[in-house]
Motif scaffolding. Structure first.
Motif, PDB file in Angstrom:
ATOM      1  N   LEU A 225       1.241  -0.977  -0.068  1.00  0.00           N
ATOM      2  CA  LEU A 225       0.030  -0.121  -0.261  1.00  0.00           C
ATOM      3  C   LEU A 225       0.716   1.005   0.361  1.00  0.00           C
ATOM      4  N   MET A 227       0.664   5.246   0.051  1.00  0.00           N
ATOM      5  CA  MET A 227      -0.515   6.485   0.161  1.00  0.00           C
ATOM      6  C   MET A 227       0.436   8.373   0.883  1.00  0.00           C
ATOM      7  N   PHE A 232       2.868   2.110   3.570  1.00  0.00           N
ATOM      8  CA  PHE A 232       2.071   2.498   4.628  1.00  0.00           C
ATOM      9  C   PHE A 232       2.281   0.635   5.150  1.00  0.00           C
ATOM     10  N   ARG A 233       3.127   0.906   6.299  1.00  0.00           N
ATOM     11  CA  ARG A 233       3.267  -0.438   7.240  1.00  0.00           C
ATOM     12  C   ARG A 233       2.403  -0.885   8.395  1.00  0.00           C
ATOM     13  N   GLY A 234       1.236   0.298   8.223  1.00  0.00           N
ATOM     14  CA  GLY A 234       0.190  -0.225   9.348  1.00  0.00           C
ATOM     15  C   GLY A 234       1.237  -0.002  10.400  1.00  0.00           C
ATOM     16  N   ALA A 239       1.175  -4.376   7.726  1.00  0.00           N
ATOM     17  CA  ALA A 239       0.164  -4.382   6.603  1.00  0.00           C
ATOM     18  C   ALA A 239       0.463  -5.294   5.392  1.00  0.00           C
TER      19      ALA A 239
ATOM     20  N   ASN B 314      -5.595  -8.258   8.721  1.00  0.00           N
ATOM     21  CA  ASN B 314      -4.171  -8.379   7.670  1.00  0.00           C
ATOM     22  C   ASN B 314      -3.860  -7.329   6.341  1.00  0.00           C
ATOM     23  N   THR B 315      -5.143  -6.525   6.014  1.00  0.00           N
ATOM     24  CA  THR B 315      -4.403  -5.725   4.849  1.00  0.00           C
ATOM     25  C   THR B 315      -4.029  -4.069   5.606  1.00  0.00           C
ATOM     26  N   LEU B 316      -4.116  -4.173   6.989  1.00  0.00           N
ATOM     27  CA  LEU B 316      -4.204  -2.780   7.290  1.00  0.00           C
ATOM     28  C   LEU B 316      -3.178  -2.877   8.493  1.00  0.00           C
ATOM     29  N   ASP B 317      -3.212  -3.891   9.150  1.00  0.00           N
ATOM     30  CA  ASP B 317      -2.152  -4.671  10.205  1.00  0.00           C
ATOM     31  C   ASP B 317      -2.697  -3.197  11.508  1.00  0.00           C
TER      32      ASP B 317
END
Lengths: 387, 387
Positions: A225, A227, A232-234, A239, B314-317
């Motif tokens: 991801l 952005m 974007f790693r969460g 992520a 899972n996607t965003l953590d």
């Protein structure tokens, strides 16, 4: 810090470091400027610029090309990042292959090699030995001084470089990949998730593409991801585990322990299983030849990808999708079904339809990203960023 | 800007504005300090502090309480944000109710009122009239000067305050809610999505909770994402449309035009449909009484929420979930099923299990968040932020 005498040198060091970084970034952003032009654009004196440039040349980061003619007829030597300077090595350990690539300071990929390797069947010790041999051979071939390495792994990676969870490489879970490769290669080394690194390669490759999700299809399905121009790693760096989004609650069991995951509908092995084919090359040629069963399987996979992407876009509002890895090769047959599901499921689609792009990077995106991260670190370290 | 004479006043204005903001933030963060204490902590002179504090008192933002005894026995008047100063009004227009609340400068909610209103059956004109009447009555009741309004809406809101997409309030789509309410109330006004505003209220309410997804259950299901202490809005401000994540590809049709969405499994109307009950109060009392059918329906809804949240994590953590709105009241029966799905589907669950919390805020979270946004804007505007 108690008096001016001890403060001053520290501040001077900081200013010099900042100026070094400034000049290096100027040369990277606009290659070919002369010392005089740099003095003009930075506002630093000609003497300061020359000292800084000499320093960068001494460190092997910058090269001065043969003088052309300057604006007023005086000789002006163009300054560029040094193509022969320290380079970054990227290594990818994926489920069914190993790859390595070298990127020079200018960001150009100088060597790349992929070998088939069923790493599920290998002990991590043997797999890491193979990766080391592949990397060592590539380093010898390319003849550049390698200053840093980044390794792309198909799973969740810990802060200390351990492959923490990899449903498609279960035997490698808990393996301290970073530490072991660092020892065998004798080079500074970091590790990251392969979809994250592929997304960074995409970001660096496409000017103006600052917000997107790269969906990378291999045996696993990952997402990177990006952005506002940043990965974007969460919250904890985990992520992008996109392959395990639910597609059907009664779907087939998945290596992750759950069932009905996207990978079981759109991963490489699901595609081969549904088409009854043995390899990706045949899959691509059958699809291109108009084979109904193959195209039908790709439409089903595209629908599953579309559903998972619609969930992601509804939740995150990141409306540009880039298909990478295997999906870039299969884009022609996947995109119509993906778009149909996005149109149907994305709440904002009526007035702001998502965009679906196909990555122009090949299967080496993760390796490029990995080597690129190593190069970025060389440049940052050279000017004291993060020190 | 060409000479020092024109630059200086502008810079002095900027410095004064910055100092005003500094003092206001100090008083907000640590209420009860005296002018002398503020001088000490800010490093500004006593004279400067006094001028700034007088200015803030004149604007009605700060109040000086009755002097107590200072550290050295001198009288010290505690400074606090003015509870009688300009306040923020929050209005919520949801699918089946209207609500309004007033929050004072200290962040305390001073008045709140909710009325049942089937806004699907009302024309937007009549609905906005009702909302205006509710707000006007509340303003009269609370007796504080209202300086700004924020309106919470159950759908995607445009930059200009139009309700762009609201699957549960289709008749309101395209309505310029901000412009119309601003005219009828005669106050500065902004609008935002209700789950976003509820998430902000949660962030302000719980110290230390900086990364979470608030899942807010009403007739619609929304999510507010907070990361690193900031609301995450996505690329175009449309993040959080969580109610339309796919749960079952053969699931019931949804108001959004797709089918199998989370709302059809875990929204308020789905819960009432599955239990055969007519209202939420009965649903809660039946569940509390141990009614099997009710508890079974809540377990099913919890599973659906767990699946959708597992996809998101899972996607965003973003591994902390806060249940809000209707889900806070039903938490006892939802949480076990949510946790079971998270354990099964979240890739990192083995070593870093997600946390599921129940919001301590009531059904008024969105209104509190809305009024809080209005208050934050009053404070920002007062010291020239964003001007």
């Amino acid at each position: 810090v108690t008096d001016g005498a001890t403060v001053l040198p520290a501040r001077q060091h900081t200013i010099r470091t900042q100026n070094l970084g400034l000049v290096l970034r100027q040369i990277a952003a606009t290659p070919g400027r002369s010392r005089a032009q740099l003095a003009q654009t930075t506002g630093l004196t000609r003497t300061t610029i020359s000292a800084l440039v000499d320093d960068l040349i001494d460190r092997g980061l910058v090269a001065e090309l043969t003088p052309g003619r300057g604006a007023r007829g005086r000789p002006a030597s163009p300054l560029v990042l040094n193509r022969s300077g320290p380079a970054g090595l990227g290594i990818e350990i994926n489920v069914d292959y190993l790859a390595a690539g070298v990127v020079d300071l200018t960001g150009a990929i100088r060597a790349h090699r992929t070998v088939v390797s069923d790493n599920r069947a290998l002990s991590p010790r043997l797999g890491l030995q193979r990766a080391t041999r592949l990397a060592t051979a590539l380093i010898a071939e390319v003849g550049l001084p390698i200053a840093g390495v980044t390794v792309a792994l198909p799973g969740l990676v810990d802060a200390d470089g351990t492959l923490r969870r990899a449903p498609n490489l279960p035997g490698w879970q808990g393996v301290r990949c970073a530490a072991q490769l660092q020892e065998s290669l004798g080079l500074p080394l970091t590790v990251d998730n392969e979809a994250n690194l592929a997304a960074l390669a995409q970001l660096w490759h496409d000017d103006g593409l600052t917000d997107f999700v790269l969906v990378s299809g291999e045996i696993g399905v990952g997402a990177g991801l990006v952005m506002d121009g940043r990965l974007f790693r969460g919250v904890r760096g985990m992520a992008g585990e996109f392959g395990h989004v639910l597609i059907h609650p009664d779907g087939p069991p998945c290596g992750c322990g759950a069932n009905g995951c996207l990978e079981q509908f759109a991963g490489q092995e699901a595609l081969l299983r549904r088409t009854g084919l043995l390899d990706v090359a045949t899959l691509v040629s059958r699809a291109a030849a108009g084979d109904g069963r193959t195209q039908g399987a790709l439409t089903e996979a595209g629908r599953a990808l579309g559903v998972a992407l619609a969930d992601l876009i509804n939740t995150l509002d990141i409306p540009t999708v880039v298909l990478g890895g295997l999906y870039a090769r299969l884009g022609e047959w996947l995109v119509p079904a993906i778009r149909a599901e996005l149109d149907r499921r994305v709440i904002s689609a009526d007035w702001a339809a998502p965009t679906v792009l196909i990555s122009a990077l090949g299967a080496d995106a993760a390796v490029r990203g990995a080597a690129g991260v190593a190069v970025a670190k060389i440049l940052d370290d050279a000017v004291g960023v993060g020190q």
